[in-house]
Design a protein around this motif. Structure first.
Motif, PDB file in Angstrom:
ATOM      1  N   TYR A  54       0.856  -1.331  -0.003  1.00 35.10           N
ATOM      2  CA  TYR A  54       0.071  -0.011   0.002  1.00 35.10           C
ATOM      3  C   TYR A  54       0.788   1.134   0.200  1.00 35.10           C
ATOM      4  O   TYR A  54       0.428   2.353  -0.702  1.00 35.10           O
ATOM      5  CB  TYR A  54      -1.067  -0.050   1.272  1.00 35.10           C
TER       6      TYR A  54
ATOM      7  N   ASN B 256      -0.166   3.828  -2.826  1.00 30.35           N
ATOM      8  CA  ASN B 256      -0.700   4.983  -2.807  1.00 30.35           C
ATOM      9  C   ASN B 256      -0.003   6.315  -3.080  1.00 30.35           C
ATOM     10  O   ASN B 256      -0.465   7.433  -3.302  1.00 30.35           O
ATOM     11  CB  ASN B 256      -0.825   5.289  -0.865  1.00 30.35           C
TER      12      ASN B 256
ATOM     13  N   VAL C 179      -6.705   5.611  -4.195  1.00 28.71           N
ATOM     14  CA  VAL C 179      -7.200   4.250  -3.722  1.00 28.71           C
ATOM     15  C   VAL C 179      -8.554   4.178  -3.026  1.00 28.71           C
ATOM     16  O   VAL C 179      -8.596   5.039  -2.032  1.00 28.71           O
ATOM     17  CB  VAL C 179      -5.968   3.675  -2.910  1.00 28.71           C
TER      18      VAL C 179
ATOM     19  N   LEU D 104     -10.998   2.058  -0.927  1.00 30.13           N
ATOM     20  CA  LEU D 104     -10.857   0.941  -0.061  1.00 30.13           C
ATOM     21  C   LEU D 104     -12.231   0.132   0.208  1.00 30.13           C
ATOM     22  O   LEU D 104     -13.102   0.656   0.303  1.00 30.13           O
ATOM     23  CB  LEU D 104     -10.311   1.314   1.496  1.00 30.13           C
TER      24      LEU D 104
ATOM     25  N   LEU E  11      -1.407  -0.443   4.847  1.00 31.88           N
ATOM     26  CA  LEU E  11      -2.760  -0.661   4.496  1.00 31.88           C
ATOM     27  C   LEU E  11      -3.666  -0.749   5.896  1.00 31.88           C
ATOM     28  O   LEU E  11      -4.746  -0.197   5.982  1.00 31.88           O
ATOM     29  CB  LEU E  11      -2.731  -1.930   3.734  1.00 31.88           C
TER      30      LEU E  11
ATOM     31  N   THR F 145     -15.267   3.024   4.442  1.00 34.43           N
ATOM     32  CA  THR F 145     -14.839   1.968   3.439  1.00 34.43           C
ATOM     33  C   THR F 145     -16.124   1.665   2.818  1.00 34.43           C
ATOM     34  O   THR F 145     -17.397   1.389   3.428  1.00 34.43           O
ATOM     35  CB  THR F 145     -14.158   0.996   3.864  1.00 34.43           C
TER      36      THR F 145
ATOM     37  N   GLN G  34      -8.698  -3.326  -2.943  1.00 35.83           N
ATOM     38  CA  GLN G  34      -8.308  -1.637  -3.276  1.00 35.83           C
ATOM     39  C   GLN G  34      -8.668  -1.747  -4.580  1.00 35.83           C
ATOM     40  O   GLN G  34      -7.864  -2.638  -5.488  1.00 35.83           O
ATOM     41  CB  GLN G  34      -6.734  -1.485  -2.798  1.00 35.83           C
TER      42      GLN G  34
END
Length: 227
Positions: free
Chosen positions: A163, A167, A172, A174, A193, A203, A221
């Motif tokens: 991640y 990123n 990204v 989630l 992450l 999320t 992701q």
């Protein structure tokens, strides 16, 4: 094993072929009595697609394309990689390439054509699934850097790109929940992450299971390259 799927290019992986054989392919024309190593892979498409043909292929010497494999049809190694000509229920034609390839740095740094092909393939939208979090290891840096540098978007579970790398280059989104990796690989794995999921105000729900079975459930992701 690492599986990297991109439209029109399909699957690149580090695992050995299955070594299985089956009596032909459902709905396939022409039919083949036994083609070791790809029968199970092809059978998985039979319920959704008509398999029109299966052709053995290999990466060309310059790495710019796949070419028909010149090896004997009765040798297992000839069928390590295949091109499937498929027809969807709506009649649309689909080409799917299954490429058996060692994605470790040791192999790719010694085979220019494989590295060139991988870099070109990585310019497509990509789905990844890796065993043992391999792409987060230092000895899988070539495939990692290719995807970070070229993929327009990436969909993955926690076993894919780290991640902290993802990123930096991608926006990204989630899905699901993630509080730790599968118990066999928890030490230092995907800490950023975990932090991202904890910090997220909300999320998106993930209505299906993907990846290793964990107490927190599955996560996904969806990453789109930053402008």
């Amino acid at each position: 094993m690492i599986a990297v799927v991109v439209p029109g290019v399909a699957v690149k992986e580090t695992s050995a072929s299955t070594g299985c054989s089956a009596p032909g392919y459902a709905n396939a024309t022409p039919r083949s009595s036994t083609v070791p190593g790809v029968s199970m892979f092809v059978t998985g498409f039979a319920g959704c697609f008509t398999v029109d043909s299966v052709t053995a292929v290999r990466i060309s010497a310059d790495g710019k394309s796949l070419e028909p494999h010149p090896g004997p049809a009765d040798e297992v190694a000839t069928w390590d990689s295949v091109r499937l000509a498929l027809t969807r229920p709506d009649g649309k034609k689909v080409t799917l390439d299954y490429v058996h390839l060692d994605l470790s740095d040791d192999y790719l740094k010694q085979h220019d054509n494989a590295r060139t092909w991988l870099t070109r393939a990585s310019s497509h939208r990509t789905f990844t699934k890796a065993a043992s979090h391999l792409m987060q290891k230092p000895f899988f840096s070539v495939v990692r850097d290719a995807l970070i540098g070229h993929a327009p978007s990436v969909v993955q579970d926690e076993t894919g790109l780290d991640y902290k790398d993802l990123n930096k280059a991608f926006d990204v989104t989630l899905y699901g929940k993630f509080d730790r990796a599968y118990h066999l690989w928890t030490e230092g794995v995907q800490r950023e992450l975990v932090t991202a999921y904890k910090a997220a105000k909300g999320t998106k729900k993930l209505p299906f299971r993907v990846g290793y079975t964990k107490d927190a459930g599955s996560c996904l992701q969806v990453a789109t390259r930053k402008p």
